[in-house]
Design an enzyme around this catalytic site. Structure first.
Site, PDB file in Angstrom:
ATOM      1  N   HIS A  19     -12.215 -31.772 -44.133  1.00  0.00           N
ATOM      2  CA  HIS A  19     -13.276 -31.724 -45.145  1.00  0.00           C
ATOM      3  C   HIS A  19     -13.944 -33.089 -45.324  1.00  0.00           C
ATOM      4  O   HIS A  19     -15.134 -33.155 -45.649  1.00  0.00           O
ATOM      5  CB  HIS A  19     -12.719 -31.159 -46.460  1.00  0.00           C
ATOM      6  CG  HIS A  19     -12.286 -29.720 -46.315  1.00  0.00           C
ATOM      7  ND1 HIS A  19     -11.342 -29.130 -47.118  1.00  0.00           N
ATOM      8  CD2 HIS A  19     -12.671 -28.744 -45.435  1.00  0.00           C
ATOM      9  CE1 HIS A  19     -11.164 -27.856 -46.743  1.00  0.00           C
ATOM     10  NE2 HIS A  19     -11.954 -27.618 -45.721  1.00  0.00           N
ATOM     11  N   GLU A 127     -15.381 -14.111 -41.740  1.00  0.00           N
ATOM     12  CA  GLU A 127     -13.967 -13.961 -42.082  1.00  0.00           C
ATOM     13  C   GLU A 127     -13.516 -12.553 -41.702  1.00  0.00           C
ATOM     14  O   GLU A 127     -14.187 -11.578 -42.044  1.00  0.00           O
ATOM     15  CB  GLU A 127     -13.744 -14.230 -43.580  1.00  0.00           C
ATOM     16  CG  GLU A 127     -12.335 -14.005 -44.073  1.00  0.00           C
ATOM     17  CD  GLU A 127     -11.254 -14.782 -43.311  1.00  0.00           C
ATOM     18  OE1 GLU A 127     -11.391 -15.992 -43.129  1.00  0.00           O
ATOM     19  OE2 GLU A 127     -10.268 -14.140 -42.896  1.00  0.00           O
ATOM     20  N   ASP A 155     -16.124 -11.149 -36.351  1.00  0.00           N
ATOM     21  CA  ASP A 155     -15.435 -12.130 -35.519  1.00  0.00           C
ATOM     22  C   ASP A 155     -16.303 -13.386 -35.376  1.00  0.00           C
ATOM     23  O   ASP A 155     -17.377 -13.342 -34.770  1.00  0.00           O
ATOM     24  CB  ASP A 155     -15.183 -11.491 -34.141  1.00  0.00           C
ATOM     25  CG  ASP A 155     -14.446 -12.424 -33.189  1.00  0.00           C
ATOM     26  OD1 ASP A 155     -14.292 -13.616 -33.513  1.00  0.00           O
ATOM     27  OD2 ASP A 155     -14.029 -11.947 -32.122  1.00  0.00           O
ATOM     28  N   GLY A 156     -15.822 -14.476 -35.938  1.00  0.00           N
ATOM     29  CA  GLY A 156     -16.605 -15.714 -35.933  1.00  0.00           C
ATOM     30  C   GLY A 156     -16.833 -16.271 -34.539  1.00  0.00           C
ATOM     31  O   GLY A 156     -17.844 -16.938 -34.291  1.00  0.00           O
ATOM     32  N   ASP A 176     -12.951 -23.410 -37.251  1.00  0.00           N
ATOM     33  CA  ASP A 176     -11.668 -23.783 -37.852  1.00  0.00           C
ATOM     34  C   ASP A 176     -10.710 -22.588 -37.844  1.00  0.00           C
ATOM     35  O   ASP A 176     -10.352 -22.061 -38.903  1.00  0.00           O
ATOM     36  CB  ASP A 176     -11.959 -24.261 -39.288  1.00  0.00           C
ATOM     37  CG  ASP A 176     -10.706 -24.657 -40.033  1.00  0.00           C
ATOM     38  OD1 ASP A 176      -9.724 -25.084 -39.386  1.00  0.00           O
ATOM     39  OD2 ASP A 176     -10.706 -24.540 -41.277  1.00  0.00           O
TER      40      ASP A 176
HETATM   41  C1  LIG Z   1      -7.868 -22.156 -41.191  1.00  0.00           C
HETATM   42  S1  LIG Z   1      -8.515 -20.804 -42.064  1.00  0.00           S
HETATM   43  C2  LIG Z   1     -10.130 -21.331 -42.525  1.00  0.00           C
HETATM   44  C3  LIG Z   1     -10.189 -22.417 -43.554  1.00  0.00           C
HETATM   45  C4  LIG Z   1     -11.580 -22.838 -43.952  1.00  0.00           C
HETATM   46  N1  LIG Z   1     -12.427 -23.100 -42.813  1.00  0.00           N
HETATM   47  C5  LIG Z   1     -11.546 -24.065 -44.839  1.00  0.00           C
HETATM   48  O1  LIG Z   1     -11.612 -25.200 -44.320  1.00  0.00           O
HETATM   49  O2  LIG Z   1     -11.473 -23.911 -46.049  1.00  0.00           O
HETATM   50  C6  LIG Z   1      -8.879 -19.664 -40.784  1.00  0.00           C
HETATM   51  C7  LIG Z   1      -9.407 -18.301 -41.274  1.00  0.00           C
HETATM   52  O3  LIG Z   1      -9.925 -17.583 -40.150  1.00  0.00           O
HETATM   53  C8  LIG Z   1      -9.696 -16.194 -40.348  1.00  0.00           C
HETATM   54  N2  LIG Z   1      -9.849 -15.569 -39.012  1.00  0.00           N
HETATM   55  C9  LIG Z   1      -8.926 -15.401 -38.036  1.00  0.00           C
HETATM   56  N3  LIG Z   1      -9.504 -14.950 -36.909  1.00  0.00           N
HETATM   57  C10 LIG Z   1     -10.843 -14.843 -37.185  1.00  0.00           C
HETATM   58  C11 LIG Z   1     -11.983 -14.488 -36.407  1.00  0.00           C
HETATM   59  N4  LIG Z   1     -11.880 -14.141 -35.113  1.00  0.00           N
HETATM   60  N5  LIG Z   1     -13.196 -14.527 -36.993  1.00  0.00           N
HETATM   61  C12 LIG Z   1     -13.331 -14.880 -38.296  1.00  0.00           C
HETATM   62  N6  LIG Z   1     -12.294 -15.243 -39.077  1.00  0.00           N
HETATM   63  C13 LIG Z   1     -11.068 -15.226 -38.519  1.00  0.00           C
HETATM   64  C14 LIG Z   1      -8.329 -16.166 -40.975  1.00  0.00           C
HETATM   65  O4  LIG Z   1      -8.132 -14.947 -41.675  1.00  0.00           O
HETATM   66  C15 LIG Z   1      -8.364 -17.388 -41.886  1.00  0.00           C
HETATM   67  O5  LIG Z   1      -8.790 -17.025 -43.179  1.00  0.00           O
END
Ligand SMILES: C[S@@+](CC[C@H](N)C(=O)[O-])C[C@H]1O[C@@H](n2cnc3c(N)ncnc32)[C@H](O)[C@@H]1O
Length: 304
Positions: A19, A127, A155-156, A176
Site C-alpha cells: 500500500h 473479486e 476473474d481479475g 495482488d
Molecule cells: C491478497 S487478496 C487482495 C487484497 C487487496 N488487493 C488489498 O490490498 O487490500 C486477494 C483476493 O483475490 C481474490 N481472488 C482469488 N482469485 C481471484 C481471481 N482469479 N480474480 C479475482 N479475485 C480473485 C481472493 O478471494 C482475495 O480476496
C-alpha cells in the site's frame, strides 16, 4: 478453492509495503490532469476492522500497521514522505488513532484507490470469492465516487484485460492475487505479458510473497524479463521483517509454506521515475519500524 480471506491478513507487513508503493505511485500519476483508469485485479473486501474476528485470529497487523503506528508515535524525526503519505491515508479513515488500540479501520487497496481517485478517474475492482465480493460491493457503495467505481464478480486475470487500453491511455493496475493456487504464479506472468501487449504504457504493480517455493522465487525474475522484452522499465522492492519460519498459525486457505510469511515483494512495471528515490528512503525506515531481528532487510533494484 477461494478459502483465502484477506481479512485474516489485513494490515500485515505485506500490506504496509504494497500500500505504501501503491499510494506513492498513484500520487505521482495524479500530477497530470488526464483521467486514469485504476484497476485492482484481486480486490478483497476493500475495508477491514482490525478488531474484527478474522483479523484477531491471526493478529498479523500487530507486526504490520500497528507496529508502524507505534513507531510513528515515538518518532523524533519526520517520517520519510512515502511512509507519511501511507500513514496519512490510514489516519484519514480513522481520525485520531489512540496508542495501542485495535479499533482501527484498515483500508485495503480498493478503499485506498477510491479515496484517492479524482472525478475524472474510473475504478475497476475484481473479486471472485462470493462473501468478499458482497462485502466489497457494500464498502465501495458507501465511499466517495461510488458511481465511478465498478465492482466485478469476475476473474481479475482474464477480465481486467478487457479494460486495456483505457480510453484516456493512462492506467494504474494492481495485481495482488492470494497465490492460494500454485497456478497463480504462472497466471500472473501470463497476465503481465498480455496486459503489456494490449497496453504497453500502463503502470503495473504486482505483489508476491517471498516464501520457499520455486514458483515464488522465480516470479520476480520472470516479471522483470517480461518487462525488459517489452522494452519497459521496472522496479523491484522487497521487505523482510525477520528470519523466515513456519511459526505462524496456519489459516483457512493458507498454503503451509505461506504460514508465518515474513517477507514479500513488489515489481512495478513503468514505475514513476521518482519511485526509486522515494523507496530508497522509505524502505530502510520500514525495516527500522517493523524489523524484528538482524535478518530484517530490504532490497531495491530497478532497470534504470
Ligand atoms: C491478497 S487478496 C487482495 C487484497 C487487496 N488487493 C488489498 O490490498 O487490500 C486477494 C483476493 O483475490 C481474490 N481472488 C482469488 N482469485 C481471484 C481471481 N482469479 N480474480 C479475482 N479475485 C480473485 C481472493 O478471494 C482475495 O480476496
Amino acid at each position: 478453492m477461494f478459502s483465502y480471506r484477506h481479512a485474516f491478513h489485513a494490515g500485515n507487513h505485506a500490506d504496509v509495503l504494497k500500500h505504501t508503493v501503491l499510494i506513492a505511485t498513484l500520487e505521482y500519476l495524479k500530477q497530470k490532469e488526464v483521467a486514469l483508469s485504476l484497476i485492482d485485479t484481486h480486490a478483497g473486501n476493500g475495508l477491514y476492522r482490525l478488531d474484527g474476528d478474522f483479523a484477531q485470529t491471526s493478529n498479523e497487523s500487530a507486526s504490520g500497521i500497528q507496529q508502524l503506528l507505534a513507531y510513528a508515535a515515538n518518532a523524533t524525526e519526520p517520517l520519510t514522505p512515502a511512509v507519511q503519505q501511507y500513514l496519512d491515508q490510514i489516519t484519514s479513515f480513522n481520525g485520531e488513532i489512540k496508542p495501542g488500540t485495535k479499533r482501527i479501520v484498515y483500508p485495503g487497496s480498493p478503499a485506498l484507490l477510491q479515496h484517492l481517485m479524482r472525478p475524472q478517474d474510473q475504478l475497476h475492482l475484481f473479486e471472485l470469492q462470493p462473501a468478499d465480493m458482497r462485502a466489497l460491493q457494500g464498502n465501495m457503495a458507501q465511499g466517495p465516487f461510488a458511481n465511478h467505481t465498478h465492482v466485478w464478480h469476475a476473474d481479475g486475470f482474464k477480465d481486467s484485460l478487457k479494460f486495456l487500453p483505457p480510453p484516456s491511455r493512462r492506467a494504474l493496475v494492481l495485481c495482488d492475487p492470494s497465490y492460494e493456487l500454485k497456478t497463480d504464479y504462472g497466471q500472473v506472468a501470463q497476465w503481465l505479458s498480455d496486459a503489456l501487449r494490449k497496453f504497453a504504457t500502463g503502470t503495473y504493480i504486482i505483489w508476491y510473497p517471498v516464501i520457499p517455493r520455486p514458483e515464488a522465487h522465480e516470479l520476480p525474475r520472470k516479471l522483470k524479463t517480461i518487462a525488459r522484452q517489452a522494452g519497459k522499465s521496472w522496479l523491484h522492492a522487497t521487505l523482510a521483517i525477520k528470519t523466515g519460519g513456519k511459526s505462524g498459525v496456519q489459516l483457512p486457505g493458507e498454503r503451509a509454506e505461506r504460514t508465518g510469511m515474513v517477507a514479500s515483494g513488489v515489481v512495478v512495471v513503468n514505475p514513476p521515475f521518482v519511485l526509486r528515490e522515494q523507496l530508497q528512503q522509505a524502505l530502510p525506515e520500514l525495516v527500522k519500524a517493523l524489523g524484528q531481528d538482524h535478518v530484517a532487510a530490504h532490497t531495491l533494484e530497478s532497470s534504470a
